[in-house]
Design a protein around this motif. Structure first.
Motif, PDB file in Angstrom:
ATOM      1  N   GLN A 543     -39.215 -32.113 -25.475  1.00 55.65           N
ATOM      2  CA  GLN A 543     -39.656 -33.500 -26.721  1.00 55.65           C
ATOM      3  C   GLN A 543     -41.125 -33.029 -27.778  1.00 55.65           C
ATOM      4  N   LEU A 544     -41.258 -31.127 -27.036  1.00 55.86           N
ATOM      5  CA  LEU A 544     -41.735 -30.818 -27.930  1.00 55.86           C
ATOM      6  C   LEU A 544     -41.678 -30.102 -29.046  1.00 55.86           C
ATOM      7  N   SER A 545     -40.615 -29.301 -28.584  1.00 59.33           N
ATOM      8  CA  SER A 545     -39.918 -28.706 -29.460  1.00 59.33           C
ATOM      9  C   SER A 545     -37.949 -28.743 -29.313  1.00 59.33           C
ATOM     10  N   PRO A 546     -38.027 -30.213 -30.203  1.00 61.96           N
ATOM     11  CA  PRO A 546     -36.603 -30.629 -30.274  1.00 61.96           C
ATOM     12  C   PRO A 546     -35.597 -29.235 -30.650  1.00 61.96           C
ATOM     13  N   ASP A 547     -35.792 -28.366 -31.355  1.00 60.19           N
ATOM     14  CA  ASP A 547     -34.914 -27.409 -32.439  1.00 60.19           C
ATOM     15  C   ASP A 547     -35.044 -26.278 -31.479  1.00 60.19           C
ATOM     16  N   GLY A 548     -35.980 -25.962 -30.995  1.00 67.10           N
ATOM     17  CA  GLY A 548     -35.690 -25.135 -30.168  1.00 67.10           C
ATOM     18  C   GLY A 548     -33.998 -24.549 -29.753  1.00 67.10           C
ATOM     19  N   PRO A 549     -34.516 -23.026 -28.736  1.00 67.33           N
ATOM     20  CA  PRO A 549     -33.419 -22.568 -28.255  1.00 67.33           C
ATOM     21  C   PRO A 549     -33.324 -23.367 -27.289  1.00 67.33           C
ATOM     22  N   LEU A 550     -32.226 -23.412 -27.000  1.00 63.68           N
ATOM     23  CA  LEU A 550     -31.732 -24.438 -25.361  1.00 63.68           C
ATOM     24  C   LEU A 550     -32.316 -23.177 -23.993  1.00 63.68           C
ATOM     25  N   PRO A 551     -33.344 -24.547 -23.063  1.00 64.15           N
ATOM     26  CA  PRO A 551     -33.688 -23.383 -22.150  1.00 64.15           C
ATOM     27  C   PRO A 551     -32.258 -23.453 -20.807  1.00 64.15           C
ATOM     28  N   GLN A 552     -32.568 -22.577 -20.351  1.00 60.10           N
ATOM     29  CA  GLN A 552     -31.799 -22.259 -19.576  1.00 60.10           C
ATOM     30  C   GLN A 552     -32.274 -23.056 -18.222  1.00 60.10           C
ATOM     31  N   LEU A 553     -31.285 -23.292 -17.329  1.00 58.49           N
ATOM     32  CA  LEU A 553     -31.377 -24.639 -16.351  1.00 58.49           C
ATOM     33  C   LEU A 553     -30.938 -23.832 -14.990  1.00 58.49           C
ATOM     34  N   PRO A 554     -32.457 -24.643 -13.666  1.00 61.35           N
ATOM     35  CA  PRO A 554     -32.231 -23.808 -12.493  1.00 61.35           C
ATOM     36  C   PRO A 554     -30.874 -24.344 -11.606  1.00 61.35           C
ATOM     37  N   LEU A 555     -30.281 -25.546 -12.032  1.00 60.92           N
ATOM     38  CA  LEU A 555     -29.325 -25.906 -11.628  1.00 60.92           C
ATOM     39  C   LEU A 555     -27.912 -26.511 -12.522  1.00 60.92           C
ATOM     40  N   PRO A 556     -26.802 -26.385 -11.367  1.00 56.79           N
ATOM     41  CA  PRO A 556     -26.428 -25.681 -10.858  1.00 56.79           C
ATOM     42  C   PRO A 556     -26.147 -24.692 -10.377  1.00 56.79           C
ATOM     43  N   TYR A 557     -26.361 -23.809  -9.112  1.00 58.78           N
ATOM     44  CA  TYR A 557     -25.874 -22.417  -9.060  1.00 58.78           C
ATOM     45  C   TYR A 557     -24.663 -21.883 -10.104  1.00 58.78           C
ATOM     46  N   ILE A 558     -24.022 -21.221  -9.909  1.00 60.36           N
ATOM     47  CA  ILE A 558     -23.131 -20.694 -10.848  1.00 60.36           C
ATOM     48  C   ILE A 558     -23.284 -18.971 -10.582  1.00 60.36           C
ATOM     49  N   ASN A 559     -21.694 -18.878 -10.020  1.00 61.88           N
ATOM     50  CA  ASN A 559     -21.780 -17.726  -8.663  1.00 61.88           C
ATOM     51  C   ASN A 559     -20.627 -17.006  -9.895  1.00 61.88           C
ATOM     52  N   SER A 560     -21.577 -15.977 -11.175  1.00 60.49           N
ATOM     53  CA  SER A 560     -20.686 -15.496 -11.600  1.00 60.49           C
ATOM     54  C   SER A 560     -19.455 -14.644 -11.864  1.00 60.49           C
ATOM     55  N   SER A 561     -19.736 -13.862 -10.749  1.00 58.67           N
ATOM     56  CA  SER A 561     -18.849 -12.870 -10.281  1.00 58.67           C
ATOM     57  C   SER A 561     -17.565 -13.934 -10.073  1.00 58.67           C
ATOM     58  N   ALA A 562     -17.159 -14.868  -9.818  1.00 58.86           N
ATOM     59  CA  ALA A 562     -16.363 -16.195  -8.695  1.00 58.86           C
ATOM     60  C   ALA A 562     -16.153 -16.370 -10.032  1.00 58.86           C
ATOM     61  N   THR A 563     -16.033 -16.259 -11.605  1.00 53.07           N
ATOM     62  CA  THR A 563     -15.413 -16.558 -12.605  1.00 53.07           C
ATOM     63  C   THR A 563     -14.287 -16.426 -12.771  1.00 53.07           C
ATOM     64  N   ARG A 564     -13.108 -17.449 -13.514  1.00 50.89           N
ATOM     65  CA  ARG A 564     -11.967 -16.182 -13.539  1.00 50.89           C
ATOM     66  C   ARG A 564     -11.605 -16.705 -14.940  1.00 50.89           C
ATOM     67  N   VAL A 565     -10.703 -16.250 -15.470  1.00 55.35           N
ATOM     68  CA  VAL A 565     -10.476 -16.413 -17.169  1.00 55.35           C
ATOM     69  C   VAL A 565      -8.439 -16.418 -16.927  1.00 55.35           C
ATOM     70  N   PHE A 566      -8.069 -17.643 -17.662  1.00 57.33           N
ATOM     71  CA  PHE A 566      -6.564 -17.463 -17.931  1.00 57.33           C
ATOM     72  C   PHE A 566      -6.047 -17.761 -19.097  1.00 57.33           C
ATOM     73  N   PHE A 567      -5.396 -17.114 -19.499  1.00 58.55           N
ATOM     74  CA  PHE A 567      -4.986 -16.807 -20.919  1.00 58.55           C
ATOM     75  C   PHE A 567      -3.468 -17.653 -20.696  1.00 58.55           C
ATOM     76  N   GLY A 568      -3.063 -18.657 -21.797  1.00 56.77           N
ATOM     77  CA  GLY A 568      -1.866 -19.530 -21.727  1.00 56.77           C
ATOM     78  C   GLY A 568      -1.931 -20.719 -22.051  1.00 56.77           C
ATOM     79  N   HIS A 569      -0.868 -21.375 -21.985  1.00 58.57           N
ATOM     80  CA  HIS A 569      -0.601 -22.602 -21.458  1.00 58.57           C
ATOM     81  C   HIS A 569      -0.482 -23.297 -19.992  1.00 58.57           C
ATOM     82  N   ASP A 570      -0.898 -24.319 -19.651  1.00 58.02           N
ATOM     83  CA  ASP A 570      -0.885 -24.669 -18.555  1.00 58.02           C
ATOM     84  C   ASP A 570       1.378 -24.836 -18.420  1.00 58.02           C
ATOM     85  N   ARG A 571       1.996 -24.533 -17.312  1.00 55.62           N
ATOM     86  CA  ARG A 571       3.866 -24.800 -17.687  1.00 55.62           C
ATOM     87  C   ARG A 571       3.902 -26.033 -16.989  1.00 55.62           C
ATOM     88  N   ARG A 572       5.067 -26.885 -18.486  1.00 49.82           N
ATOM     89  CA  ARG A 572       5.212 -27.915 -17.687  1.00 49.82           C
ATOM     90  C   ARG A 572       6.090 -28.255 -16.249  1.00 49.82           C
TER      91      ARG A 572
END
Length: 1322
Positions: A543-572
């Motif tokens: 509330q002191l700086s509402p227009d400032g950059p978004l802060p880094q939140l500690p929760l929940p943990y993110i396992n960055s190495s387990a991130t998966r990226v899928f390209f394309g549509h979901d199949r019918r």
């Protein structure tokens, strides 16, 4: 770690020193000790007074009235005859010096030269030059606390001061981000309250120091002694010296002498009377009593003239003049008197000063009596109930013990005085005890931290928030990272609370963040409280700086190495009987082996498209990127096709977390790849949705200690470079998350809307993925370097066609070799036309789309029986068991065109599939010969337009076909004894086919019917069946076997270009084996053999010319025993399923390559030997063809004996019986052969003699002939018999070798079957 040498712990505590000094200065004068009583009084009158002498009289009378009047209880005076010292103060700048001297002379006559003094000051004229800097003579005496420590108080201990004492600063124990907010501390007195409080009690003597500090600070601004010269400074020093040595010290010496005389004169009588009285009433010996047994006589008061007090006065005077030995003796004597009188307050004071005097004696003649101090402290605290004096005693004793490095005893003293009556005093003493623990020879780090926590708690209760925060921060240094999670949580929670109270919100957020990111062992209710506190503090920060950059939140943990990226549509999903291609989805597990297979298949088809060369810019298609995939290159995504990012969240807490408005954070840089011009990049968050569409998850609940995946989508609408930075969301909790009655409330929160408790903060978390460690070069191996991971940085390319594939009537279970017809539907769901559709598979022999020519492919199942997948024709009953011939070219079925057989062209109409169009094509399937085969297909297609980034696309499909056993077929071929067939040709063979039903009854198969046997070859063909059975077809139930025999003849020369198909039909219908799908599967099984012979021909062409003639001879010999004949067994199986009878059909292939060698319908498993020696050898550079085997050499000549089966002869008329025999020799090779015939050979085995008897050949018994290629030679022989019997004529031995081959020896040829003749007697 040497913590005692660290600047963190060995620092001084100026606030404590300030407190101690103020405490000692503000001690009120008491009647039981005289150190605070005044010995002398200085009377000062200015020379400017009209009557200075009268003023001296008035001042003297006023002093006398104050001292001897009962109205004034303060100040207290040491003795009645107080020293009065008269000082005439003369201002040189304004007064007359002669008048001052005359007055001073009068004073000397009245008071004596030792009782008065003329002090001249202010010799400096005010209008003189101001460049001369004269030091302030009062600076080291006035405002001692504020001048020395004021700057330290303002910034200490949180900021570095640029002075000489920076090496002794104490660190606060906070991280760097916490230090930033603590620079505005201690603007006033270090122990002044942070806010008004009425909780302090009467024992906190800081109240008296507050006014003192304010008065000092009010005067700190003006300089002192501005009109004094250096001569004036010397006069002042001389004045002090004169007063001390001519006034004060003689007076003290005189007083000591008087006190001593009084004690000698008065003490004898009083002590003797007192001692006699005690002896009279209580006996001769007074028992000693402990302190606890003594009465509370702290209220006992001695009269001023009491000898005990005189001793105490004398001791105090000796102490003041640093005569410590005499002082100790007096204190010791007084202590005994006070204890005898049970005057405990007086005794405690004497004990206290005796201990101090003993410590201060030069040369330390006696050890420090610490037990004196302990007794004094216990007396003050327990008997006298005077905590102020006890505290003074503890402060003095602690300093003495610390100076002797007795930190343990000092800490015990300090801790013993802590109590509930004064939080400030207890906090300061606990802090000093903590420093004692850390300064020991073996530092007690944990005790230091524990007592700092206690001190911080008492500081907090006393209202000293800044000091409390400092103590907790210092203790945190010890507990951090030691695995004491509960202690860390408590400290961080308190730091957060204190920081929030002091409006240091960033520090409070950091402290609460530490609580949440550690693996907390707190109960769920406590964790929920921590989380709510964190959210509340965080909300105040945002509330002191509402227009400032978004802060880094500690929760929940993110396992960055387990991130998966899928390209394309979901199949019918599948629709009715349609089964969609499996393709790739995020639900599938990554398999490195199958991933490598997909890559190899794609490389194969790209190589075929590009005429055997893989382009340099080729990039294997990767639909799903994860930690195991190759992420070193920028992935390619297609515009208008979604990008799905799966983020792994883990909730470490035991309370649920509710994420709302969860979406991806990205940065996009538009680029036009077709025009080769670069677009302008935009900042993250400023791009409109017309560039990248972002999908947000409204509510995402993560239960306690749960790992949950969130799939977030982006929809690119323009080409360019996309960078996925992280995720942005609102972090909150679910209302009512406390566990009640042992029931986890998160059980009921699995679905539906979640009720938030209103506390939520918006923030972000970045996805930072570390690439794989590099380990290729020597530099990379010796250092730690990581490669890039670009899975979150896709390049958005231009629009491409998109294919979807559906299978209709696709089976999941087949019999081995079973043929089934299905349909494939290809749909183009994009806005671009599709072309160059191909299928690449590791097992192309399992399916076919039909022949290249429409004539050979049946358009629809139009057979007359059971809707067969084959092309069938009704046969004439007279043609049963006789071959029906047809021919086909391998080119019609895609074999022999030079391309890889794994790449199959899909026959699309006009080779183009327009946008939105769909087409259905038939596909025939054949069950694999082995059980449980996984078939992998890759569909390849291109766009009509050529793009710079993406040239093609693929669609993956994995079909799992479970096969069950059906038939096992073995076949052998051997040469026929007959040298001439019905057509007059002399080369034919016999083919034996063994069929075994190895199917188990579990699959519901009743029986198999062999309906047709076909052959395909360029050189041989089946002519007829020689089976004895009259049944039309052969039926085989479970575990039954059958043996079929066929006659094979050579094809005519005109038929050698194409493959000759010969069908021997056992039923009413002929399956045309030269049409689809029978011929397709035959040619696919043949393609591997064609590749092998192609490689062999290249190998032979590369041999050296020296060995060329030898190699040709070897090949000629090998061809004699080679047979190029392929057998196709077609069958039907009758299956009972759901009380219905089904007819299945299929085919098996057997390739016959060598005469006499058994062939199988599927490869046999070879058993490995139990033990084998490990051999090391060097591979040869060029393979050398092996010498022909004796078995191959023995097949050059085929022999046949023509003779009558029985011969009648009258042995009575003629004893010798001569029978004419014709020996036919046929050259099976394509070369000229030298033949040697030996008739003299005798059978050596005795069994042969017994069974067949003995005979002899008459005439020439050895022949040498030369047979041309394929020549048949007839040799007339005569056999001579002497009696009747059965004889074997097959005794001639035939040797053969190629002409002009010296290196090859003549080899014995294979004998024919036994040639038996019967000799009868007439």
């Amino acid at each position: 770690m040497e913590l005692n040498t660290s600047t963190v712990y060995s620092a001084t505590t100026p606030w404590f020193e300030s407190y101690r000094e103020c405490f000692l200065q503000s001690m009120p004068a008491s009647d039981h000790e005289f150190l605070n009583h005044y010995v002398a009084c200085m009377l000062v009158v200015s020379s400017s007074e009209p009557e200075p002498v009268e003023q001296f009289l008035k001042l003297s009378q006023e002093q006398h009235r104050i001292q001897h009047s009962s109205e004034y209880s303060y100040p207290k005076w040491f003795i009645p005859n107080t020293l009065k010292y008269y000082v005439l103060l003369h201002d040189v700048s304004s007064g007359e010096e002669q008048r001052a001297d005359s007055i001073y002379e009068e004073m000397k006559q009245r008071y004596g030269t030792q009782g008065c003094y003329l002090l001249k000051i202010n010799s400096r004229v005010s209008n003189r030059g101001t460049d001369e800097q004269i030091p302030d003579p009062w600076s080291q005496y006035l405002q001692k606390n504020s001048i020395q420590n004021q700057d330290c108080y303002e910034d200490y201990p949180y900021t570095v001061i640029s002075n000489k004492n920076t090496d002794h600063l104490i660190s606060d124990g906070l991280d760097n981000e916490i230090k930033d907010g603590l620079s505005n501390n201690f603007k006033t007195h270090p122990l002044q309250l942070d806010h008004p409080s009425s909780s302090l009690d009467s024992t906190d003597y800081v109240k008296a120091t507050t006014s003192l500090q304010e008065s000092k600070k009010s005067n700190s601004g003006a300089p002192h002694g501005a009109c004094l010269t250096l001569t004036d400074h010397d006069r002042i020093r001389q004045f002090i010296q004169e007063f001390t040595f001519r006034g004060l010290l003689p007076h003290i010496e005189k007083t000591i002498r008087q006190l001593n005389d009084q004690l000698i004169s008065r003490k004898g009588l009083s002590r003797s009377l007192f001692s006699a009285t005690k002896k009279w009433f209580s006996g001769s010996k007074v028992p000693e009593k402990s302190i606890n047994e003594l009465k509370n006589t702290s209220g006992l008061l001695y009269p001023p003239e009491a000898p005990e007090l005189q001793i105490r006065k004398m001791a105090d005077l000796c102490f003041l003049v640093q005569h410590y030995e005499l002082a100790y003796s007096c204190y010791h004597t007084a202590k005994k008197d006070f204890l005898n009188d049970q005057a405990m307050l007086y005794a405690a004071g004497a004990l206290e000063m005796a201990a101090v005097s003993a410590f201060l004696q030069p040369g330390a003649p006696r050890p420090y009596p610490a037990h004196y101090m302990e007794t004094a402290i216990q007396t003050y605290r327990d008997i006298c109930k005077n905590m102020v004096l006890a505290e003074r005693c503890v402060l003095l004793s602690a300093e003495i013990l610390k100076s002797q490095s007795k930190y343990s005893e000092a800490a015990a003293l300090l801790i013993r005085l802590t109590s509930e009556d004064s939080d400030l005093r207890s906090a300061l003493l606990l802090e000093q005890a903590a420093h004692c623990f850390i300064n020991m020879k073996s530092p007690m780090v944990r005790k230091f931290a524990f007592h700092m926590i206690l001190a911080g708690h008492r500081f907090s209760k006393a209202g000293q928030k800044k000091h409390a925060l400092r103590c907790y921060c210092q203790a945190m240094q010890v507990y951090k990272g030691k695995g004491w999670s509960l202690a860390e949580d408590h400290i961080n929670f308190t730091i957060g609370r204190q920081s929030f109270t002091l409006h240091q919100l960033d520090n409070a957020v950091s402290a609460f963040r530490h609580i949440l990111i550690n693996d907390s062992k707190q109960p769920p209710a406590q964790q929920g409280a921590f989380l709510r506190e964190y959210l509340y503090v965080y909300k105040n920060v945002t509330q002191l700086s509402p227009d400032g950059p978004l802060p880094q939140l500690p929760l929940p943990y993110i396992n960055s190495s387990a991130t998966r990226v899928f390209f394309g549509h979901d199949r019918r999903p599948a629709e009715g009987e349609k089964q969609a291609a499996t393709h790739v989805s995020l639900d599938q597990e990554y398999d490195s082996e199958s991933s490598q297979q997909w890559k190899e298949l794609e490389e194969q088809v790209v190589s075929v498209i590009n005429k055997g060369v893989i382009p340099s810019n080729f990039q294997p298609t990767q639909f799903c990127l994860n930690r195991y995939s190759d992420n070193s290159r920028f992935p390619l995504a297609v515009v208008e096709e979604p990008i799905t990012v799966e983020v792994s969240f883990r909730n470490p807490l035991k309370v649920p977390l509710l994420l709302t408005d969860l979406s991806l954070l990205w940065k996009f840089q538009p680029r036009d790849f077709s025009a080769k011009n670069e677009g302008a990049a935009k900042d993250p968050g400023t791009c409109d949705d017309d560039m990248i569409g972002t999908e947000a998850i409204a509510e995402f609940l993560i239960n306690s200690e749960e790992t949950k995946m969130a799939r977030l989508k982006l929809f690119p609408h323009q080409t360019g470079e996309l960078h996925i930075l992280g995720v942005v969301y609102n972090l909150g909790t679910v209302q009512g998350t406390v566990t009640l009655d042992g029931i986890d409330p998160s059980i009921g929160l699995q679905s539906g809307k979640f009720v938030s408790n209103g506390l939520s903060v918006r923030g972000r978390q970045d996805l930072e993925i570390q690439g794989p460690r590099l380990n290729n070069t020597k530099e990379e191996k010796t250092s730690i370097k990581y490669g890039p991971d670009r899975r979150l940085d896709p390049i958005i390319t231009e629009e491409m066609p998109l294919l979807e594939v559906f299978f209709i009537n696709f089976p999941t279970g087949l019999l081995c070799g079973e043929i089934r017809k299905a349909y494939v539907e290809f749909v183009n769901v994009s806005k671009c036309p599709l072309t160059a559709l191909k299928v690449v598979s590791k097992h192309p022999e399992f399916f076919t789309f039909g022949a290249n020519t429409a004539v050979l492919t049946p358009l629809s199942p139009s057979a007359s029986e059971n809707c067969s997948a084959y092309k069938t024709v009704v046969t004439d009953p007279t043609s049963v068991r006789t071959a029906l011939l047809s021919s086909a070219s391998s080119v019609d079925f895609g074999v022999g065109t030079g391309g890889q057989p794994e790449v199959i062209h899909v026959p699309l109409p006009d080779s183009i599939l327009l946008p939105g169009a769909s087409v259905q094509l038939p596909m025939w399937l054949r069950g694999p010969d082995e059980e449980g085969v996984h078939e992998i297909n890759l569909f390849y297609y291109e766009s009509i337009k050529r793009h710079s980034k993406m040239c093609h696309r693929v669609l993956r499909h994995t079909a799992v076909i479970c096969t069950s056993r059906s038939l096992h077929i073995r076949a052998t071929v051997c040469r026929s004894n007959a040298l001439e067939d019905e057509e007059g040709r002399g080369d034919n063979m016999l083919v034996f086919v063994d069929v075994e039903n190895i199917n188990t009854s579990e699959t519901g198969v009743k029986e198999f019917h062999i309906v047709q046997v076909s052959s395909n070859s360029k050189h041989w063909k089946l002519q007829k069946s020689v089976n004895v059975s009259e049944d039309k077809d052969t039926k085989l139930a479970s575990r039954e076997k059958a043996k079929l025999c066929f006659k094979a003849v050579k094809c005519k020369n005109s038929e050698l270009e194409n493959y000759t198909f010969a069908d021997i039909v056992f039923g009413n219908e002929q399956i045309i084996s030269s049409a689809s799908p029978c011929a397709d599967f035959f040619f696919q099984s043949l393609s591997s053999e064609l590749r092998r012979t192609h490689v062999q021909s290249q190998t032979h062409a590369s041999q050296r010319a020296v060995k060329q003639s030898f190699d040709e001879a070897v090949r000629l010999i090998q061809r004699c025993s080679e047979v190029d004949l392929n057998i196709v067994v077609l069958w039907k199986a009758y299956v009972v399923e759901d009380n219905k009878q089904l007819i299945l059909e299929g085919q098996h292939h057997i390739a016959l390559n060598t005469v006499g060698k058994e062939a199988f319908s599927f490869p046999q498993k070879q058993e490995l030997p139990e033990t084998a020696l490990l051999k090391f050898f060097r591979p040869e550079s060029a393979p050398v063809p092996a010498r022909p085997t004796p078995e191959q050499l023995s097949n050059l000549i085929k022999t046949s004996l023509h003779y009558p089966e029985s011969f009648n002869h009258s042995f009575h008329q003629k004893s010798l019986c001569l029978v004419p025999v014709t020996l036919l020799l046929s050259n099976c090779s394509q070369a000229v052969v030298d033949v040697m015939i030996d008739l003299r050979h005798k059978t050596t085995s005795p069994e042969a003699l017994e069974i067949h008897g003995s005979f002899t050949w008459l005439g020439q018994t050895q022949y040498k002939l030369q047979l041309k290629s394929q020549e048949v030679y007839s040799l007339q022989l005569k056999a001579c018999f002497v009696h009747t019997g059965v004889y074997n004529l097959g005794t001639p031995r035939v040797f053969a070798k190629l002409v002009d081959q010296v290196t090859l020896f003549e080899t014995s040829q294979q004998n024919s079957m036994p040639a038996l003749i019967i000799i009868n007697n007439i």
